[in-house]
Design a protein around this motif. Sequence first.
Motif, PDB file in Angstrom:
ATOM      1  N   ARG A  94      -4.238  -0.053   8.146  1.00 48.67           N
ATOM      2  CA  ARG A  94      -3.425   0.608   7.137  1.00 48.67           C
ATOM      3  C   ARG A  94      -2.881   1.954   7.604  1.00 48.67           C
ATOM      4  O   ARG A  94      -1.794   2.364   7.197  1.00 48.67           O
ATOM      5  CB  ARG A  94      -4.263   0.798   5.861  1.00 48.67           C
ATOM      6  CG  ARG A  94      -4.560  -0.517   5.177  1.00 48.67           C
ATOM      7  CD  ARG A  94      -5.787  -0.426   4.279  1.00 48.67           C
ATOM      8  NE  ARG A  94      -5.927  -1.655   3.511  1.00 48.67           N
ATOM      9  CZ  ARG A  94      -6.448  -2.779   4.002  1.00 48.67           C
ATOM     10  NH1 ARG A  94      -6.868  -2.822   5.259  1.00 48.67           N
ATOM     11  NH2 ARG A  94      -6.535  -3.845   3.258  1.00 48.67           N
ATOM     12  N   ARG A 133      -0.941  -5.020   1.942  1.00 48.51           N
ATOM     13  CA  ARG A 133      -2.374  -4.761   1.937  1.00 48.51           C
ATOM     14  C   ARG A 133      -2.960  -4.817   0.533  1.00 48.51           C
ATOM     15  O   ARG A 133      -2.279  -4.595  -0.451  1.00 48.51           O
ATOM     16  CB  ARG A 133      -2.638  -3.376   2.528  1.00 48.51           C
ATOM     17  CG  ARG A 133      -2.057  -3.176   3.928  1.00 48.51           C
ATOM     18  CD  ARG A 133      -2.583  -4.206   4.898  1.00 48.51           C
ATOM     19  NE  ARG A 133      -2.147  -3.954   6.259  1.00 48.51           N
ATOM     20  CZ  ARG A 133      -2.400  -4.732   7.280  1.00 48.51           C
ATOM     21  NH1 ARG A 133      -3.075  -5.841   7.102  1.00 48.51           N
ATOM     22  NH2 ARG A 133      -1.970  -4.429   8.478  1.00 48.51           N
ATOM     23  N   SER A 173       0.824  -1.207   0.000  1.00 54.97           N
ATOM     24  CA  SER A 173       0.000   0.000   0.000  1.00 54.97           C
ATOM     25  C   SER A 173       0.849   1.244   0.000  1.00 54.97           C
ATOM     26  O   SER A 173       2.045   1.220   0.226  1.00 54.97           O
ATOM     27  CB  SER A 173      -0.887   0.016   1.245  1.00 54.97           C
ATOM     28  OG  SER A 173      -0.080   0.187   2.386  1.00 54.97           O
ATOM     29  N   ASP A 176       2.246   1.564   3.440  1.00 57.87           N
ATOM     30  CA  ASP A 176       3.377   0.682   3.683  1.00 57.87           C
ATOM     31  C   ASP A 176       4.613   1.200   2.986  1.00 57.87           C
ATOM     32  O   ASP A 176       5.724   1.133   3.509  1.00 57.87           O
ATOM     33  CB  ASP A 176       3.059  -0.733   3.196  1.00 57.87           C
ATOM     34  CG  ASP A 176       2.051  -1.428   4.096  1.00 57.87           C
ATOM     35  OD1 ASP A 176       1.275  -2.235   3.551  1.00 57.87           O
ATOM     36  OD2 ASP A 176       2.039  -1.166   5.297  1.00 57.87           O
ATOM     37  N   GLU A 202      -7.571  -0.575  -0.382  1.00 54.85           N
ATOM     38  CA  GLU A 202      -6.984   0.717  -0.034  1.00 54.85           C
ATOM     39  C   GLU A 202      -7.488   1.814  -0.960  1.00 54.85           C
ATOM     40  O   GLU A 202      -7.778   2.929  -0.524  1.00 54.85           O
ATOM     41  CB  GLU A 202      -5.462   0.627  -0.102  1.00 54.85           C
ATOM     42  CG  GLU A 202      -4.789   1.898   0.389  1.00 54.85           C
ATOM     43  CD  GLU A 202      -3.336   1.634   0.723  1.00 54.85           C
ATOM     44  OE1 GLU A 202      -2.488   2.098  -0.047  1.00 54.85           O
ATOM     45  OE2 GLU A 202      -3.077   0.960   1.724  1.00 54.85           O
TER      46      GLU A 202
END
Length: 227
Positions: free
Chosen positions: A84, A40, A17, A20, A45
């Motif tokens: 997230r 993710r 993501s 991330d 997302e």
Amino acid sequence: MGELPHADDTETESHVSLADSRAREGSPQNPGSPVRGRPRSEAVERSIIEGVMKLLEDGVPLAEVSIERVARTAGVGKATIYRRWRGKEELFVDVLRASEPPDPVLPGTSMRDDLVALLESLRRRALRSRSSAILHNVHAQMKSSPKIWAAYHAVVIEPRRRTTSDVLRRGRENGELRADLDIELISDLFVGPMLVRTVMRPDATLDENLAEHIVDTVLEGLRPDGA
């Protein structure tokens, strides 16, 4: 947006993501911190980020965009969001970064050409923001939130400043700039005129040759003698 039932339980999360990716560089609150958790799902997302954008497009003030409200709009559970992002400040930064144009590819042929490419990217970004009421309003509201502004500055603005400074250092090493110049100050001299026209003078024209005009005008007084 459509409902995403049980997204927390069934997603195959094989992509990294935005959050991330940012975490690999270290968060604004904890630079260099290690990435935790699993990769993710990009689709989930994206639905969350689009959920925030929808609320903003509907005129909801930034301060009233809660995690619970985003979850309802995106059709996910709050836990999915919190896995997230640690809070809405981090989420908003990723929303804003997702709305940004990609960084320009620098030609690398000369310091001058690289600077023109960087300023042209700023000019195009300004034109895009002017044509998008949502981007204009979000950036205006963001400045009233110190946490969001600080995070945005750390993950969006500072990397751009470093790129400009790197270009100028290479130019100084290659003899395209005088050796006695302060790189940080010179960076402001190049970027400043574009920012004045895009931020402080929103009605100013942004002509197609503006980036070249700024770079060539500033370079006229910064080149070494005989260059």
